[in-house]
Design a protein around this motif. Structure first.
Motif, PDB file in Angstrom:
ATOM      1  N   ARG A 393      31.956  32.613  90.037  1.00 18.62           N
ATOM      2  CA  ARG A 393      31.743  33.998  90.096  1.00 18.62           C
ATOM      3  C   ARG A 393      31.369  34.172  91.547  1.00 18.62           C
ATOM      4  O   ARG A 393      31.569  35.456  92.107  1.00 18.62           O
ATOM      5  CB  ARG A 393      30.080  34.117  89.620  1.00 18.62           C
ATOM      6  N   SER A 399      37.520  34.109  90.158  1.00 17.61           N
ATOM      7  CA  SER A 399      36.968  35.383  89.240  1.00 17.61           C
ATOM      8  C   SER A 399      37.929  35.974  88.657  1.00 17.61           C
ATOM      9  O   SER A 399      38.064  36.260  87.580  1.00 17.61           O
ATOM     10  CB  SER A 399      36.015  36.255  90.218  1.00 17.61           C
ATOM     11  N   SER A 414      34.678  40.127  78.473  1.00 21.07           N
ATOM     12  CA  SER A 414      34.508  39.068  79.460  1.00 21.07           C
ATOM     13  C   SER A 414      35.387  39.249  80.635  1.00 21.07           C
ATOM     14  O   SER A 414      35.133  38.951  81.633  1.00 21.07           O
ATOM     15  CB  SER A 414      34.879  37.382  78.700  1.00 21.07           C
ATOM     16  N   GLU A 416      36.530  42.202  81.737  1.00 21.72           N
ATOM     17  CA  GLU A 416      35.538  43.170  82.622  1.00 21.72           C
ATOM     18  C   GLU A 416      34.469  42.608  83.488  1.00 21.72           C
ATOM     19  O   GLU A 416      34.303  42.882  84.675  1.00 21.72           O
ATOM     20  CB  GLU A 416      34.908  44.174  81.550  1.00 21.72           C
ATOM     21  N   SER A 417      33.841  41.633  82.833  1.00 25.99           N
ATOM     22  CA  SER A 417      32.551  41.009  83.702  1.00 25.99           C
ATOM     23  C   SER A 417      33.287  39.988  85.024  1.00 25.99           C
ATOM     24  O   SER A 417      32.780  40.142  85.899  1.00 25.99           O
ATOM     25  CB  SER A 417      31.662  39.967  82.551  1.00 25.99           C
ATOM     26  N   ASP A 421      32.502  40.575  88.894  1.00 28.97           N
ATOM     27  CA  ASP A 421      32.208  39.416  89.819  1.00 28.97           C
ATOM     28  C   ASP A 421      33.100  39.110  90.943  1.00 28.97           C
ATOM     29  O   ASP A 421      32.760  39.083  92.190  1.00 28.97           O
ATOM     30  CB  ASP A 421      32.313  38.015  88.801  1.00 28.97           C
TER      31      ASP A 421
END
Length: 846
Positions: A393, A399, A414, A416-417, A421
């Protein structure tokens, strides 16, 4: 000669190889069953002519050795009691003279004998080996020599090999097959299923001693799966055997060498040199693979070697337990060596085994993108796990790698997350390569979500150039520039193939399939998608969510071939691959394919409902005209055939709002006119469609128009015109293999096709193919189509009885009969009694 133990597994194929040549060498590590194999061979017909000597270290004394040989020969039934071979060896005499006397005595024998020297690896003294070499050089024709041991004797065996006088059996020939292993285990009361047996044979390398040790320990194992997984490295009996019988006989430096190289599945001499620190690593590997047979040659062209699997796992386990720091250092060295030799998969695998997050992170930055584009998702995800979520992250590059891995796995949330990050960790001065990576990952993520990819920035890394070309081609595809998309995607595919980027090549084929579909070239579409699925299978990517479009297009290809069963299978596979992807268009097309295939299998009402529901769920989402037209045409015609006029009008209105071209619009009009008795107008409309532009669906629309013309001409008795229209339809349909339009044509058209077989000129072979497909289809549809009660009701529909009279004859209510009639109409795709009777006759139901 040794006795054969209970549970011995005879090996007749190997037995046949023994004793054929002047010299037989059986060389393998301890526990491969060398002695028992030879004992079984001798007892199977050679016992009276076999002299057996079990050697030990004392036989390094020449007098002791020859005394043992002569004693064995004297006990051999084929040697007469008055032979000079039955006399003692004079102690301290001239060894050369004694050997010459033995050769002469052997030469005088009336029949040949076999001299088995077991455990020849015990012979190391030069004088003794010299006398044995003399015997081999002057071997009389009445003597056959059999050497069995753990290492090859330093004798002139290569010369015998060239002369064809030597039979070689090594560990490769002696390892047990799965069938032989199963026999051995069952004799010990152990039964394994096919998967367990294959795993055990692979883990032991077919090593007989290992299999026997497993058979001894398995009955007491509380968890059989866990036992088989850790058997080689954890079982005490295995450790004791390998320690005493294999490693205990080696020098310290050889044991240390084997321990160092055991961290790798396969090693080359340069890699072995790095791991062991030995300049002579190649020489030692060659010796171990030859005389000692502890390693095997795995990659002949690359001089690759592999330690026996059980020995390798035993050594690895020892490193993990006793010297974990050294194990980590060896894996680190291996990781750097593989990375420097363009083998990123192995590099990341070894880096992960070090559990050193910094080493893994460093390798991921340089190698992960290439691995993902090849399809090695698991290696990257394992590496990310070792690097740790916090480190990933906090690093923009890692990332983005994590986001790309999530895209490949079909996990948009996931991804998109991870993208968020990367933005949070974005450096002030990112550099061109990082900027390029971000643009490529964002564009790929957009495709996953069913959106057009944005602008991409190709980086300097070789793998990113075909990746950028793929994304640019997909952008042109979304924009409707089919010619530009095909050029870009073809270039991306060529580049991906050159760089062995399997995952990228898979997507290039899928995108090219979409281009062909939109061009109306359905044969090319199917070919491209078949190639994509084959690449996916080769790289273990069969479950990739981004393969869903390829499976979907294969389903449409199957439907157009009138293979509704295959179409449903592909639709189910596409739906399974798509999972929870946020792609409304993809879901619409999967549902539309399913509805069309269900209707084509005779469940017209159910199929029509599915097609309507697919439109409803799509809502206002835009579609390219081609898929919209294909789905609407199927729904429209199905509604007309079921007599659902309002539904047909609704489907037509929906389509007219989504396409601007006149061709498919005109076909809908012609079908409507024909369904409402406006035959002359319908004929003119259909003729204009058939002779006009191809439309958005290519030749499919013109084929449908010609078949409608054919039906209308037959209706007015113009059989010659009907034949001409049908021949034109066949010619148009042949390049793409379009069979579905003929399957859905009027019964009179299908009958004309059957009547005119052989009269369609160059389209004749395709006409035969269509006819066969229709015959097979009708047989498949008829089987189990109606229930028993529906068959009874159907039989009475061909009479003049009213439904009330049918109900009375069957002793049921008239409403029950009406329910059965509605079901029959729906399954046969008709809307009146006469049509039901005709359809039933065509399907062989009456």
């Amino acid at each position: 000669m040794p006795q054969l133990p209970a549970g011995f597994v005879a090996r007749p194929a190997l037995r046949e190889l023994l004793g054929r040549a002047a010299v037989t060498s059986v060389c393998a590590p301890a526990g491969y069953g060398k002695t028992l194999l030879l004992a079984d061979w001798a007892r199977a017909g050679n016992e009276r002519r076999t002299a057996w000597v079990r050697l030990d270290s004392d036989d390094n004394d020449p007098d002791r050795f020859w005394s043992s040989v002569l004693t064995a020969l004297a006990r051999c039934a084929a040697v007469p009691s008055d032979s000079a071979l039955c006399g003692p060896v004079p102690p301290g005499g001239d060894t050369a003279s004694s050997v010459a006397e033995v050769v002469n005595a052997l030469d005088e024998l009336a029949e040949p004998v076999w001299l088995v020297l077991d455990d020849v690896h015990e012979l190391t003294a030069v004088p003794t080996l010299h006398t044995l070499a003399t015997l081999v050089r002057h071997q009389p024709p009445t003597l056959n020599l059999v050497f069995a041991g753990r290492s090859e004797l330093p004798l002139p065996l290569p010369r015998l090999r060239v002369e064809g006088r030597l039979t070689d059996l090594t560990a490769a020939e002696l390892r047990f097959s799965a069938e032989e292993a199963d026999t051995l285990l069952r004799s010990a009361g152990v039964t394994l299923d096919a998967g367990e047996l294959a795993a055990l044979v692979e883990q032991t390398g077919g090593w007989v001693a290992g299999l026997r040790l497993a058979a001894r320990s398995l009955p007491a194992a509380p968890d059989r799966e866990a036992f088989l997984a850790g058997f080689a490295g954890e079982d005490t009996a295995v450790a004791d055997y390998l320690g005493d019988e294999v490693l205990g006989r080696l020098t310290d430096d050889v044991r240390e060498f084997l321990s160092a190289i055991s961290v790798c599945e396969t090693v080359t001499p340069p890699l072995a040199g790095v791991l062991s620190g030995r300049a002579d690593a190649g020489v030692l590997l060659d010796e171990l693979s030859g005389r000692r047979a502890l390693v095997t040659v795995a990659l002949a062209r690359q001089a690759g070697y592999r330690v026996h699997p059980m020995l390798r796992e035993h050594l690895r386990a020892g490193l993990r337990r006793q010297r974990p720091q050294q194990a980590a250092a060896l894996h680190t060295a291996a990781a750097h060596w593989f990375a420097s030799h363009a083998r990123p998969h192995e590099a990341i695998d070894h880096a992960g085994r070090t559990e050193d997050a910094a080493v893994v992170a460093d390798l991921l930055r340089g190698e992960a993108v290439g691995l993902l584009l090849r399809g090695d998702l698991r290696a990257v995800r394992d590496g990310l796990a070792v690097a740790g979520a916090q480190r990933v992250r906090a690093d923009a590059s890692l990332s983005l790698v994590a986001a790309l891995a999530d895209v490949e796995a079909g996990e948009p949330a996931s991804a998109e997350s991870a993208l968020a990050d990367s933005e949070a960790a974005w450096p002030e001065h990112p550099g061109a390569e990082l900027e390029s990576l971000r643009s490529l990952v964002l564009a790929t993520y957009a495709l996953l979500c069913g959106r057009a990819p944005g602008e991409v920035k190709p980086g300097g890394a070789p793998a990113t150039r075909p990746w950028a070309a793929l994304l640019s081609g997909c952008g042109l595809l979304h924009a409707g520039d089919l010619a530009g998309a095909r050029r870009g995607l073809a270039e991306a595919l060529r580049s991906a193939r050159e760089r062995d980027l399997g995952y990228l090549a898979m997507h290039c084929h899928t995108a090219l399939g979409a281009v062909s579909a939109l061009e109306g070239d359905y044969a090319e579409m199917a070919g491209s998608c078949t190639a994509a699925v084959a690449i996916a299978a080769e790289h273990g990517l069969g479950g990739s969510p981004l393969l869903a479009p390829a499976r979907l297009m294969l389903g449409f290809a199957a439907l157009l071939r009138a293979d509704a069963r295959a179409a449903l299978r592909h639709a189910a596979e596409a739906a399974g691959a798509a999972g929870e992807l946020p792609q409304a268009r993809l879901r619409f097309l999967i549902d539309a394919l399913t509805g069309a295939a269900v209707a084509d299998r005779g469940r017209h009402a159910d199929g029509l409902r599915r097609l309507h529901d697919a439109r409803t769920e799509l809502g206002a989402v835009t579609l390219l005209p081609q898929p919209a037209a294909l789905a609407a045409l199927v729904e429209y015609r199905t509604a007309l055939r079921l007599g659902r006029q309002a539904h047909a009008r609704d489907a037509r209105t929906w389509l007219l709002a989504r396409i601007s071209g006149p061709t498919e619009r005109a076909l809908l009009t012609a079908w409507w006119q024909a369904a409402h008795g406006e035959f002359a107008v319908a004929r003119r409309t259909a003729e204009a469609v058939a002779e006009g532009d191809r439309g958005v669906l290519g030749d499919l629309t013109r084929v449908e128009a010609r078949l409608l013309e054919t039906a209308l001409a037959l209706g007015t008795g113009e059989r010659t015109r009907a034949r001409r229209c049908l021949a034109s339809a066949l010619t148009l349909a042949e390049p793409a293999g379009l069979i579905l339009p003929f399957a859905q044509a009027e019964p009179t058209v299908r009958q004309l096709l059957a009547d005119q077989l052989g009269g369609f000129g160059t389209a004749g072979p395709f006409a035969e193919r269509v006819h066969r497909a229709l015959a097979e289809r009708e047989g498949a549809h008829a089987e189990g189509l109606l229930t028993g009660r529906e068959h009874v009701v159907l039989a009475r529909l061909g009479t003049h009885q009213s439904l009330s009279e049918v109900a009375s004859a069957l002793s049921v209510s008239v409403n029950t009969v009406k329910t059965h009639v509605r079901a029959i109409y729906g399954k046969l795709g008709v809307n009146n009694r006469r049509a039901a009777v005709v359809a039933a006759r065509e399907l062989g139901l009456t």
